[in-house]
Every structure is written in structure tokens, then in C-alpha cells.
Enzyme design. Structure first.
Site, PDB file in Angstrom:
ATOM      1  N   HIS A   1       0.708  -1.156  -0.003  1.00 26.80           N
ATOM      2  CA  HIS A   1       0.053   0.137   0.062  1.00 26.80           C
ATOM      3  C   HIS A   1       0.726   1.227  -0.144  1.00 26.80           C
ATOM      4  O   HIS A   1       0.560   2.151  -0.363  1.00 26.80           O
ATOM      5  CB  HIS A   1      -0.909   0.081   1.211  1.00 26.80           C
ATOM      6  CG  HIS A   1      -0.332   0.325   2.564  1.00 26.80           C
ATOM      7  ND1 HIS A   1      -0.073  -0.823   3.469  1.00 26.80           N
ATOM      8  CD2 HIS A   1       0.065   1.279   3.160  1.00 26.80           C
ATOM      9  CE1 HIS A   1       0.521  -0.302   4.461  1.00 26.80           C
ATOM     10  NE2 HIS A   1       0.624   1.053   4.435  1.00 26.80           N
TER      11      HIS A   1
ATOM     12  N   ASP B   1       0.702  -7.764   2.277  1.00 21.53           N
ATOM     13  CA  ASP B   1       1.025  -6.325   2.179  1.00 21.53           C
ATOM     14  C   ASP B   1       2.459  -6.248   1.785  1.00 21.53           C
ATOM     15  O   ASP B   1       3.327  -5.849   2.773  1.00 21.53           O
ATOM     16  CB  ASP B   1       0.520  -5.624   3.276  1.00 21.53           C
ATOM     17  CG  ASP B   1       0.612  -4.137   2.965  1.00 21.53           C
ATOM     18  OD1 ASP B   1       1.006  -3.815   1.971  1.00 21.53           O
ATOM     19  OD2 ASP B   1      -0.194  -3.460   3.714  1.00 21.53           O
TER      20      ASP B   1
ATOM     21  N   SER C   1       4.661   2.596   7.764  1.00 21.24           N
ATOM     22  CA  SER C   1       4.331   1.447   6.904  1.00 21.24           C
ATOM     23  C   SER C   1       5.503   1.150   6.349  1.00 21.24           C
ATOM     24  O   SER C   1       6.109   1.878   5.828  1.00 21.24           O
ATOM     25  CB  SER C   1       3.088   1.625   6.235  1.00 21.24           C
ATOM     26  OG  SER C   1       1.913   1.773   7.021  1.00 21.24           O
TER      27      SER C   1
END
Lengths: 248, 247
Positions: B95, B125, B196
């Protein structure tokens, strides 16, 4: 008359003038000499015997020199002295040997002491050299310790400087990244605005074309393109609204 | 007898002489050199502790390996973190890369590198990208961590400077939770938007997981451990980064 030893007084209190002369009278010559007689008496006795023998040959039992009894007596008279002499000689030889051994031992010790003394001198010289070396090493160690202390201070200062510079570098990097974010955002906005401007330009151009067509009486063209031009203008307005909503 | 004793003394006298009169030792030479005292600095220097080199610290290691990713998408700028797998290859979250029209990477020392190619995993992810310059440092992977192990999260939260947050591993969630086909770590270290793709490091500065989300119910950070990353890399089936608006 009894003359126990030469020079000693007799029983009548008279003094013997000569032991040799006293021995000329008869049987008194055969009396044994006392154990403590001196060597002078031993030396004078044969002379007296010889004298007597030459004067009165054949008279008296002990007067002749070749008499075996006289030789035995002479031997009996002198053996203690011989023993004492032998013991003395043996003692002297023994003591001499001991003295010689003692002398040799003393010489050995003296040589050994001399050698040890030389060794001590040598070792002392070595010790002096080692001590000097140790002093130099200690001095060098002290200097190295001082240098190490200085280097430690410098290292700490450098470490602090590096840490401060690294912190500053991180701050600048973060600021740079933030500015780049803003630049990227502005580029994105610019792209969006260029797109919206293009749409508005298209809208404006379409409206101008429509006005020209109407002014020239070309109503067919105006009717046919009116919706498309309006749609373009609406799209431009919508994109502008979205842009304003997103970026303010 | 006296004569014999006298003779004996005469003979013995010289013989006994050396024994009685010793050779007379000369005075022994003395040591003249002196040693200076050791300075206090020398002894204290020997006892001083060696200062820790800051370069070897976990913080420095984390600083060098952690990257800042800028995703310029059609609908704005998005920021995330990453770390280097190789001199020109980095790994981050799917993402973080998704919907990008332009991707750029910033290093800790202020350099900006353009991403020349990127791919994301079909499942899980996970994403990788290649840049047009040398990354500062490649990570070292650590062993598997368990509940209670101390960890450090490095990243660029909220587009700000590099931060390090410390915590412990809560547990290792088995199965396939959070749309990740494999176990996931829950950690207490503070995780925010922008973390992230950043690394989770153990006490020796080795990477043990990748941050990818926050558990809304508990506030715990979620991270993909190395074994799951390895599994995703082998089975994930990498594909092109989805275009803006299609992710």
C-alpha cells in the site's frame, strides 16, 4: 750422697757441682734417673761413662760403654722422650696438615669471594642498565598516558561533534525531504491546475466557437456542439472544485 | 715441651693467618639509576573503560538502513518507510507503492533517489522497488522473535524525521490474520502513519519484521515477520504496481 738431678741439692744440703763427676763413684751410677730429668743430664751421662771407663778399666759393672745392660738402661732412660718427641712430631705434622688445609680453604674462599665480587659488580652494572631502561620506559609510558588522555579528550570532542553533525544532517535531510514533499505536491497541483486550465481553455474555445457560429447564423453547428462544450465546461468546473476542495 | 709449642705456633701462625684475616671485602657498588614514579594518568588510563562507539549502536544501524518513500499519486502525496535488501533494491508495503505515478526514496543522509521499477505482491502487503542509486546500507536479518522479546521500530511517521520507538513483542498471531497469509507479530512499540514498510529491529540491530498496520481494537502495531516475508516472496507472485485510482 744422692744427687737426684743436676743442679739439685743433696741430703746434706751440699750442691752438686757436676753430675758427671758424681757418677764416677761406684754403684750410684746404676740408679735410674728421675722421669723429669732434663736433656742436659742425658747429654752429659755418656761422657762421664767414657771417662770412667778409660780411667778404671775392668772396675764397676756399669762403667764400660759396650755393656748391654748399659745400652738397655740408656734406652729405658730415653724412650719417654722419644715417645714425647714422636707425639710432638705427629702433632706438628697433623697440625701442619690442618694448617695447610686451612690455608687452602682460605685461599679457596678468597678466590670465591673475589669471583663473587666481580659477579656483583657485573650484576650491579646490569641492574643499573635495567633500571635506566625501566626509567626510560616509565617516562615513555607517562608520556603515552598523557598523549592518550589528550587523544581521549579529542576523541570525545570529535564524537560529540560527529553526533551533533549527524543530528544536524538528519534534521537537514528531514527538512529537505519535507521540501521535496512540498515540491512534489506543488508539481502535482501544477499538473492538476494545468489540466484544469486546459479544460477551461477548451471550454472557452468551445464557447467562442458557439458565439461565432450564432453570430454568423450557423445555428446547426451551435446546436450540435452546445452540449459537448457545456460538458467540457462542467468538467473543468468540477475539477476546479475538487482541486479547491483538496488543496484549499 | 715449650719449644715444641713455640715451634707449633711459629708453623701455625702464618697458616692460620688467612682464616683469621679475611680478604677484606671492598665496598659493594650501589645501584645509581632511579625510576620515576608512574603518573596518575597512566594508571587511570589503564583502568578507564573503553567508550562505546556510537556507530555500532542500534540507533545508528536503524538510521542507516531505514528509507523514506514518497508516493506521488493522482490524488496527492503519500509517505511511507522501507529498508534496503540490496545496494539498489528496497522492500516496503504494497500500500506504500500502490497508485503511484512517481516514486522517490530519501536516505538518512539527505540523498533522493528515483524508483526505476516497482512490483507488489499479489497476496500480502509486500512490495519491492529498484532505485537509480546506491542505498546507504543493506540490512541483516535476525532470528525469529517471540513474545516478550525487546524490539525497536524505525521509520518516518507523519512525513517527519526518522524516529525510533521501543517496545516488546506481544505475541505471534498464527493462521492468516489481517489478510496476510502467515503469522503476524503484534508489538507494543508506537506505530503511526508513515511507519508502514519500516523495519522492526531486535537488540542487535537486525531486522526481524516489517511494520504494515495498526490494530484498531488494541492500538498494537502489526508486523510481518521474516519467515512470512520469505514465504510471501516465494509464493506471493509479484505484479505491477496498480495505477492511480485502481488500487
Amino acid at each position: 750422697m744422692f744427687c737426684p738431678r743436676c743442679g739439685a741439692a743433696d741430703q746434706s744440703g751440699a750442691f752438686c757441682s757436676s753430675c758427671g763427676s758424681q757418677q764416677t763413684s761406684g754403684s750410684e751410677l746404676t740408679l735410674p734417673l728421675p722421669a723429669v730429668a732434663t736433656s742436659v743430664a742425658v747429654a752429659t751421662t755418656p761422657i762421664a761413662d767414657t771417662t770412667v771407663a778409660s780411667r778404671t778399666p775392668g772396675t764397676g759393672a756399669g762403667g764400660a760403654a759396650g755393656d748391654p745392660r748399659s745400652a738397655r738402661g740408656w734406652t729405658r732412660e730415653r724412650w719417654p722422650w722419644m715417645v714425647v718427641g714422636g707425639l710432638g712430631i705427629a702433632l706438628m705434622v697433623g697440625l701442619g696438615s690442618l694448617a695447610w688445609l686451612n690455608y687452602q680453604s682460605a685461599s679457596d674462599w678468597r678466590d670465591r669471594a673475589t669471583a663473587r665480587d666481580a659477579q656483583i659488580r657485573s650484576l650491579t652494572a646490569v641492574l643499573n642498565t635495567r633500571t635506566t631502561d625501566l626509567a626510560q620506559r616509565t617516562q615513555a609510558l607517562n608520556e603515552a598516558a598523557a598523549n592518550l588522555k589528550t587523544a581521549e579528550h579529542r576523541l570525545n570532542r570529535s564524537e560529540g561533534d560527529v553526533k551533533a553533525l549527524a543530528t544536524r544532517q538528519r534534521q537537514l535531510a528531514a527538512e529537505k525531504a519535507h521540501v521535496e514533499d512540498q515540491r512534489a505536491s506543488l508539481q502535482s497541483q501544477t499538473t492538476d491546475l494545468e489540466s484544469i486550465a486546459t479544460e477551461y481553455a477548451t471550454c472557452s474555445s468551445g464557447l467562442n466557437d458557439l458565439l461565432t457560429a450564432v453570430s454568423q447564423g450557423n445555428y446547426t453547428y451551435a446546436v450540435n456542439n452546445l452540449n459537448a462544450v457545456y460538458a467540457g465546461c462542467d468538467s473543468a468546473a468540477s475539477d476546479l472544485g475538487n482541486y479547491q476542495q483538496q488543496f484549499g | 715441651m715449650r719449644l715444641a709449642l713455640a715451634a707449633l705456633l711459629v708453623v701455625m701462625g702464618p697458616a692460620c693467618g688467612p682464616l683469621v684475616s679475611s680478604p677484606g671485602p671492598e665496598s659493594a657498588p650501589s645501584v645509581t639509576a632511579t625510576v620515576p614514579p608512574l603518573s596518575p594518568g597512566a594508571s587511570s588510563a589503564a583502568q578507564a573503560a573503553v567508550p562505546k562507539i556510537a556507530r555500532d549502536s542500534v540507533g545508528r544501524e536503524a538510521q542507516r538502513v531505514t528509507l523514506r518513500v514518497r508516493n506521488t499519486a493522482c490524488n496527492g502525496i503519500f509517505l511511507g518507510s522501507a529498508f534496503a535488501l540490496g545496494p539498489r533494491l528496497l522492500v516496503t508495503n504494497r500500500h506504500v507503492l500502490a497508485g503511484a505515478s512517481t516514486l522517490q526514496v530519501s536516505t538518512w543522509d539527505g540523498r533522493s533517489l528515483d524508483v526505476t521499477a516497482a512490483a507488489v505482491g499479489a497476496i500480502g502487503d509486500l512490495g519491492v522497488a529498484r532505485v537509480n542509486g546506491h542505498l546507504p546500507e543493506v540490512v541483516h536479518f535476525g532470528p525469529e522473535v517471540h513474545g516478550g522479546d525487546r524490539i525497536t521500530v524505525a521509520g518516518y511517521p507523519l512525513g517527519g524525521p526518522l524516529t525510533l520507538t521501543h517496545g516488546v513483542v506481544v505475541d505471534r498471531v498464527p493462521g492468516a490474520p489481517f489478510d496476510v497469509p502467515g503469522p503476524v507479530l503484534r508489538i507494543t512499540a508506537r506505530v503511526e502513519h508513515g511507519n508502514s514498510g519500516g523495519p522492526v529491529l531486535d537488540g542487535q540491530g537486525r531486522v526481524v519484521a516489517i511494520v504494515f498496520a495498526i490494530e484498531t481494537a488494541t492500538g498494537y502495531g502489526l508486523a510481518i515477520p521474516n519467515d512470512t516475508v520469505r514465504r510471501l516472496a516465494n509464493e506471493g507472485g509479484f505484479q505491477n504496481v496498480p495505477a492511480c485510482g485502481s488500487e
